[in-house]
Design an enzyme around this catalytic site. Sequence first.
Site, PDB file in Angstrom:
ATOM      1  N   LYS A 279      -6.744  14.722  45.377  1.00  0.00           N
ATOM      2  CA  LYS A 279      -8.213  14.739  44.725  1.00  0.00           C
ATOM      3  C   LYS A 279      -8.673  14.869  45.652  1.00  0.00           C
ATOM      4  O   LYS A 279      -9.577  13.864  46.215  1.00  0.00           O
ATOM      5  CB  LYS A 279      -8.944  14.866  43.694  1.00  0.00           C
ATOM      6  CG  LYS A 279      -8.239  16.051  42.290  1.00  0.00           C
ATOM      7  CD  LYS A 279      -9.034  15.366  41.071  1.00  0.00           C
ATOM      8  CE  LYS A 279      -8.867  16.610  40.273  1.00  0.00           C
ATOM      9  NZ  LYS A 279      -9.332  16.472  38.659  1.00  0.00           N
TER      10      LYS A 279
ATOM     11  N   ASP B 260     -15.296  18.796  38.701  1.00  0.00           N
ATOM     12  CA  ASP B 260     -14.844  18.281  37.079  1.00  0.00           C
ATOM     13  C   ASP B 260     -15.938  18.263  36.179  1.00  0.00           C
ATOM     14  O   ASP B 260     -15.828  18.161  34.762  1.00  0.00           O
ATOM     15  CB  ASP B 260     -14.132  16.938  37.530  1.00  0.00           C
ATOM     16  CG  ASP B 260     -12.383  17.785  37.994  1.00  0.00           C
ATOM     17  OD1 ASP B 260     -12.136  18.827  37.809  1.00  0.00           O
ATOM     18  OD2 ASP B 260     -12.550  17.275  38.665  1.00  0.00           O
TER      19      ASP B 260
ATOM     20  N   ILE C 219     -10.064  14.362  27.344  1.00  0.00           N
ATOM     21  CA  ILE C 219      -9.269  15.189  28.786  1.00  0.00           C
ATOM     22  C   ILE C 219      -8.036  15.942  28.617  1.00  0.00           C
ATOM     23  O   ILE C 219      -8.070  16.583  29.584  1.00  0.00           O
ATOM     24  CB  ILE C 219     -10.604  15.120  29.986  1.00  0.00           C
ATOM     25  CG1 ILE C 219      -9.626  14.167  30.841  1.00  0.00           C
ATOM     26  CG2 ILE C 219     -11.640  14.628  29.690  1.00  0.00           C
ATOM     27  CD1 ILE C 219     -10.024  13.870  31.844  1.00  0.00           C
TER      28      ILE C 219
ATOM     29  N   GLY D 299      -9.231  18.976  25.514  1.00  0.00           N
ATOM     30  CA  GLY D 299      -9.729  19.252  27.364  1.00  0.00           C
ATOM     31  C   GLY D 299      -9.682  20.083  27.882  1.00  0.00           C
ATOM     32  O   GLY D 299      -9.777  20.503  28.682  1.00  0.00           O
TER      33      GLY D 299
END
Length: 268
Positions: A68, A104, A213, A236
Site C-alpha cells: 500500500k 479504506d 477490522i 471486519g
Amino acid sequence: MIDSKTKLCCIIGNPVEHSFSPQMHNSGYKALGLNFVFLAFKVTNVEEAIFGLKALGARGIVVTIPHKRAVIKYVDQLDKTALSIGAVNTIINDNGILKATNTDWIGALEALEEKTEVVHKTVALLGAGGAARAVAYALKKRSTKVNVFNRTKEHAEKLVNEFKLSAAYGLDDIGKIANSDIIVNTTSVGMKPIDDSPIPIDCIRPKHIVFDIVYTPRETRLIRLAKKVGATVVYGDKMVLYGGVRQFELFTGKKAPVDIMRKALLLC
Ligand code: ATR
C-alpha cells in the site's frame, strides 16, 4: 463471456490467496452484465507489476498488504485522501494515467455508521499503523474524539499529533478503554492463525460498539469476547465490502449492486 474487449481489474498483494475481492467484484460484474473480470495476483516486485498492468491497459488495481505504501512512487497521480492517509489501496487507469486513492477510510466509516452514530462519540483506536491512519482519517471527518492505544506508545503519540486526535496511551493504560463509546481494533492481533484478542474481556462493556477490522476469521476472539459481554459488534468484512463498493464504482462508472456483493462476501 470473456472476449477481446473484456476489461481487467485485479488485486495485487502478498499473500493474496485470502482475498475476497475477486468474488465480491466478479459477482457485481455478473449482476450488471459488465464485460469486466477481476483477478488476484501475488506480487513481489511492485514496480514491475504496476508498469506491466499499465502497459496491458488494466482498468483498476486494488492494492493490499504489503504494497500500500510502495505503490505510491509508481503511480502518476495521488489524490489528497491517499496523501493524508499515506497509503494507496485503489488505482484507476484513466487512459494510461494511473490515478491513486484510498477507500479504506470509507469502508471503515460506513461499516461503523451502519450500527451507530459516530459524530461526537469517543473512540478507543487500538493500533497506530497504516490501517489506524485510514480509520483516524475517517473519524476526523465526523469530529469524533479519538484516543489511541498502542503497544508502542511513541507510535500512538505520532498518530495523535499528525491527525490532531485526543490522547495517546500505551498498553499500561488499557483500563481507560472502558470510558469509550466505540472500540476499533486496527492491529493484526486475532488474525488467523493466532487466536488472540488485543484487549482483555474486562475492558469491554455492554454499551460498547466493538469493530474489529480483522476479517480472517470472521469471528475473531475480540468479536467473540464482545458478544459474550453483550456489546454490539461490527465485522471486519463490512470494511472490505464498503471500500470495495467504492472501488467497483470507480472502476466501472456504475452504481454497485451492494446486496449482491454482500452476499458474495458472506459465501467466502
Ligand atoms: P497495518 O498497515 O496493517 O496497520 P502496521 O503498520 O504494521 O500494519 O501496524 C500494525 C499495528 O498493530 C501497530 O500499531 C502495531 O503496534 P506497534 O506500533 O507497537 O508495532 C500493532 N501490533 C502488531 N502486532 C501486535 C501485537 N502482537 N500486540 C499488540 N499490538 C500489535
